[in-house]
Design a protein around this motif. Structure first.
Motif, PDB file in Angstrom:
ATOM      1  N   ASN A 162       4.143  -8.835  -9.251  1.00  0.00           N
ATOM      2  CA  ASN A 162       3.470  -7.716  -8.570  1.00  0.00           C
ATOM      3  C   ASN A 162       4.218  -6.413  -8.799  1.00  0.00           C
ATOM      4  N   LYS A 165       3.376  -5.304 -12.211  1.00  0.00           N
ATOM      5  CA  LYS A 165       1.965  -4.920 -12.366  1.00  0.00           C
ATOM      6  C   LYS A 165       1.658  -3.603 -11.665  1.00  0.00           C
ATOM      7  N   TYR A 166       2.021  -3.557 -10.384  1.00  0.00           N
ATOM      8  CA  TYR A 166       1.596  -2.402  -9.589  1.00  0.00           C
ATOM      9  C   TYR A 166       2.610  -1.256  -9.642  1.00  0.00           C
ATOM     10  N   ASP A 195      10.382  -1.887  -6.625  1.00  0.00           N
ATOM     11  CA  ASP A 195       9.794  -1.185  -7.775  1.00  0.00           C
ATOM     12  C   ASP A 195       9.734   0.304  -7.480  1.00  0.00           C
ATOM     13  N   ILE A 200       2.726   1.898  -1.324  1.00  0.00           N
ATOM     14  CA  ILE A 200       1.543   1.379  -0.616  1.00  0.00           C
ATOM     15  C   ILE A 200       1.384   2.188   0.678  1.00  0.00           C
ATOM     16  N   LEU A 208      -1.315  -6.944   3.732  1.00  0.00           N
ATOM     17  CA  LEU A 208      -1.083  -7.376   2.345  1.00  0.00           C
ATOM     18  C   LEU A 208      -1.087  -8.885   2.151  1.00  0.00           C
ATOM     19  N   TYR A 213      -6.919  -9.914   0.265  1.00  0.00           N
ATOM     20  CA  TYR A 213      -6.796  -8.492   0.585  1.00  0.00           C
ATOM     21  C   TYR A 213      -6.162  -7.765  -0.591  1.00  0.00           C
ATOM     22  N   ARG A 214      -6.825  -6.733  -1.056  1.00  0.00           N
ATOM     23  CA  ARG A 214      -6.253  -5.901  -2.117  1.00  0.00           C
ATOM     24  C   ARG A 214      -6.372  -4.445  -1.708  1.00  0.00           C
ATOM     25  N   VAL A 215      -5.358  -3.667  -2.073  1.00  0.00           N
ATOM     26  CA  VAL A 215      -5.412  -2.238  -1.780  1.00  0.00           C
ATOM     27  C   VAL A 215      -6.503  -1.623  -2.652  1.00  0.00           C
ATOM     28  N   SER A 220      -6.563  -4.630  -9.009  1.00  0.00           N
ATOM     29  CA  SER A 220      -6.100  -6.014  -8.923  1.00  0.00           C
ATOM     30  C   SER A 220      -6.795  -6.886  -9.972  1.00  0.00           C
ATOM     31  N   GLY A 225      -5.242 -10.199 -11.077  1.00  0.00           N
ATOM     32  CA  GLY A 225      -4.871 -10.661  -9.738  1.00  0.00           C
ATOM     33  C   GLY A 225      -5.974 -11.521  -9.111  1.00  0.00           C
ATOM     34  N   THR A 226      -5.569 -12.451  -8.256  1.00  0.00           N
ATOM     35  CA  THR A 226      -6.566 -13.259  -7.533  1.00  0.00           C
ATOM     36  C   THR A 226      -6.668 -12.807  -6.075  1.00  0.00           C
ATOM     37  N   GLY A 227      -5.739 -11.986  -5.633  1.00  0.00           N
ATOM     38  CA  GLY A 227      -5.726 -11.567  -4.224  1.00  0.00           C
ATOM     39  C   GLY A 227      -5.096 -12.619  -3.324  1.00  0.00           C
ATOM     40  N   GLY A 229      -1.816 -14.042  -4.143  1.00  0.00           N
ATOM     41  CA  GLY A 229      -0.371 -14.147  -4.401  1.00  0.00           C
ATOM     42  C   GLY A 229       0.486 -13.978  -3.154  1.00  0.00           C
ATOM     43  N   LEU A 230       0.243 -12.913  -2.407  1.00  0.00           N
ATOM     44  CA  LEU A 230       1.095 -12.662  -1.230  1.00  0.00           C
ATOM     45  C   LEU A 230       0.742 -13.591  -0.071  1.00  0.00           C
ATOM     46  N   PHE A 256      10.116  -5.396  -1.401  1.00  0.00           N
ATOM     47  CA  PHE A 256       9.784  -6.598  -0.633  1.00  0.00           C
ATOM     48  C   PHE A 256      11.110  -7.294  -0.320  1.00  0.00           C
TER      49      PHE A 256
HETATM   50  P1  ADP Z   1      -3.184  -9.732  -6.388  1.00  0.00           P
HETATM   51  O1  ADP Z   1      -3.519 -11.032  -6.996  1.00  0.00           O
HETATM   52  O2  ADP Z   1      -4.347  -8.804  -6.233  1.00  0.00           O
HETATM   53  O3  ADP Z   1      -2.016  -9.078  -7.035  1.00  0.00           O
HETATM   54  P2  ADP Z   1      -1.479 -10.172  -4.056  1.00  0.00           P
HETATM   55  O4  ADP Z   1      -1.772 -10.998  -2.855  1.00  0.00           O
HETATM   56  O5  ADP Z   1      -0.332 -10.573  -4.911  1.00  0.00           O
HETATM   57  O6  ADP Z   1      -2.831 -10.114  -4.871  1.00  0.00           O
HETATM   58  O7  ADP Z   1      -1.259  -8.683  -3.577  1.00  0.00           O
HETATM   59  C1  ADP Z   1      -2.217  -8.104  -2.706  1.00  0.00           C
HETATM   60  C2  ADP Z   1      -2.366  -6.618  -2.994  1.00  0.00           C
HETATM   61  O8  ADP Z   1      -1.166  -5.937  -2.583  1.00  0.00           O
HETATM   62  C3  ADP Z   1      -2.538  -6.265  -4.459  1.00  0.00           C
HETATM   63  O9  ADP Z   1      -3.882  -6.349  -4.848  1.00  0.00           O
HETATM   64  C4  ADP Z   1      -2.014  -4.836  -4.505  1.00  0.00           C
HETATM   65  O10 ADP Z   1      -3.054  -3.958  -4.126  1.00  0.00           O
HETATM   66  C5  ADP Z   1      -0.947  -4.809  -3.409  1.00  0.00           C
HETATM   67  N1  ADP Z   1       0.442  -4.903  -3.937  1.00  0.00           N
HETATM   68  C6  ADP Z   1       1.192  -6.025  -4.058  1.00  0.00           C
HETATM   69  N2  ADP Z   1       2.417  -5.756  -4.550  1.00  0.00           N
HETATM   70  C7  ADP Z   1       2.454  -4.425  -4.743  1.00  0.00           C
HETATM   71  C8  ADP Z   1       3.461  -3.504  -5.221  1.00  0.00           C
HETATM   72  N3  ADP Z   1       4.664  -3.930  -5.629  1.00  0.00           N
HETATM   73  N4  ADP Z   1       3.132  -2.180  -5.265  1.00  0.00           N
HETATM   74  C9  ADP Z   1       1.917  -1.746  -4.874  1.00  0.00           C
HETATM   75  N5  ADP Z   1       0.933  -2.554  -4.409  1.00  0.00           N
HETATM   76  C10 ADP Z   1       1.183  -3.867  -4.348  1.00  0.00           C
END
Ligand code: ADP
Length: 277
Positions: A162, A165-166, A195, A200, A208, A213-215, A220, A225-227, A229-230, A256
């Motif tokens: 993450n 990616k983000y 990072d 966020i 999160l 849930y995705r921002v 994503s 992304g599958t939404g 991971g977290l 994190f």
């Molecule tokens: P995804 O599969 O969409 O990455 P996650 O459950 O891993 O799903 O994360 C949920 C959402 O949290 C992501 O879609 C993203 O919008 C946000 N996010 C996660 N990690 C970060 C990060 N390091 N910086 C910014 N946004 C993040």
């Protein structure tokens, strides 16, 4: 709001004894709603790539029947969609496996520094593909925790992926283990993944770890992304009796943090005995 199920004994005018208790239905209804939202979300997420696959198959069988170039292009997209569905199903299965063992404490003795170094190294090529450098800092001291090795690897992989990616625009991700000493015992250790991306907004932070849930849903999806991971990270950490802390500043990046209790190691015991001699 409340449903009687059993409870405090009472007698009616004829002297009959009754037992009444009350169960709070609000929580039960909330769980029901969460379950049905989850099934609806999961179905929707699977339906999207499935609809796309069906569409492309129809096109290949129909209008593009004799167009080899178009077929090759469509097959690439279909492969991508099928891969997406596999990822989603894998994540759903991970979640359901984790849910079944939330109350069973993990038993591996894990050397945190070694595990973090191993995962960080294995993620470097993926990070480099995204133009991100991953830096690692671990303490000189050995940090042993009680946990599930494979699950902890999954936590770290999800957080580093993450962050890459983000937080890609920041070009760098810092992974660190720190020892937090306390007066008595072995204290705790902190794992941080930082990072330097866009950060966020505070209103998203508490949500999160919710499933799906995705921002930003498009960002994503485009980043595979599958939404989930977290949500998986949260389940694993609950099983490890700890939780995920998020610190984020818009325009500066996100950290994190996970804190673990340290464990006494066999070496420590030997050292103590020698000390006494
Ligand atoms: P995804 O599969 O969409 O990455 P996650 O459950 O891993 O799903 O994360 C949920 C959402 O949290 C992501 O879609 C993203 O919008 C946000 N996010 C996660 N990690 C970060 C990060 N390091 N910086 C910014 N946004 C993040």
């Amino acid at each position: 709001r409340c449903a009687p199920i059993a409870g405090a004994p009472a007698r009616d005018h004829s002297g009959k004894l009754y037992l009444l208790t009350f169960r709070d239905m609000t929580e039960a209804r909330r769980m029901d709603r969460m379950r049905s939202d989850f099934v609806a979300n999961a179905s929707h997420e699977l339906r999207t790539p499935l609809a796309s696959l069906t569409g492309f198959i129809e096109t290949i069988k129909g209008p593009a029947k004799n167009d080899r170039d178009a077929q090759a292009r469509f097959l690439d997209i279909m492969y991508e969609q099928a891969t997406r569905m596999t990822r989603l199903v894998d994540d759903l299965m991970s979640l359901s496996r984790l849910e079944m063992k939330t109350h069973v404490a993990p038993t591996d003795r894990v050397d945190l520094n070694r595990l973090v170094a191993h995962v960080t190294d294995s993620m470097k090529p993926l990070a480099a593909e995204m133009g991100v450098t991953v830096a690692l800092t671990v303490p000189d001291e050995r940090v042993v925790i009680q946990g599930d090795r494979d699950e902890l690897i999954q936590v770290l992989q999800n957080l580093i992926e993450n962050a890459c990616k983000y937080g890609q625009s920041g070009g760098r991700v810092d992974v660190a283990v720190d020892v937090l000493p306390t007066d008595e015992g072995y204290g705790s250790a902190e794992l941080r993944v930082r990072d330097y991306g866009p950060g966020i907004a505070p209103e998203h932070v508490p949500r999160l770890t919710e499933r799906f849930y995705r921002v930003d849903i498009e960002s994503s999806r485009s980043k595979r992304g599958t939404g989930l991971g977290l949500a998986i990270v949260k389940h694993i950490l609950t099983r490890h009796r700890t939780r995920l802390v998020v610190q984020s500043t818009l325009g500066e990046g996100t950290t994190f943090i996970v804190r673990f209790e340290r464990q006494k190691t066999p070496n420590d015991v030997v050292l103590r005995l020698i000390d006494k001699e």
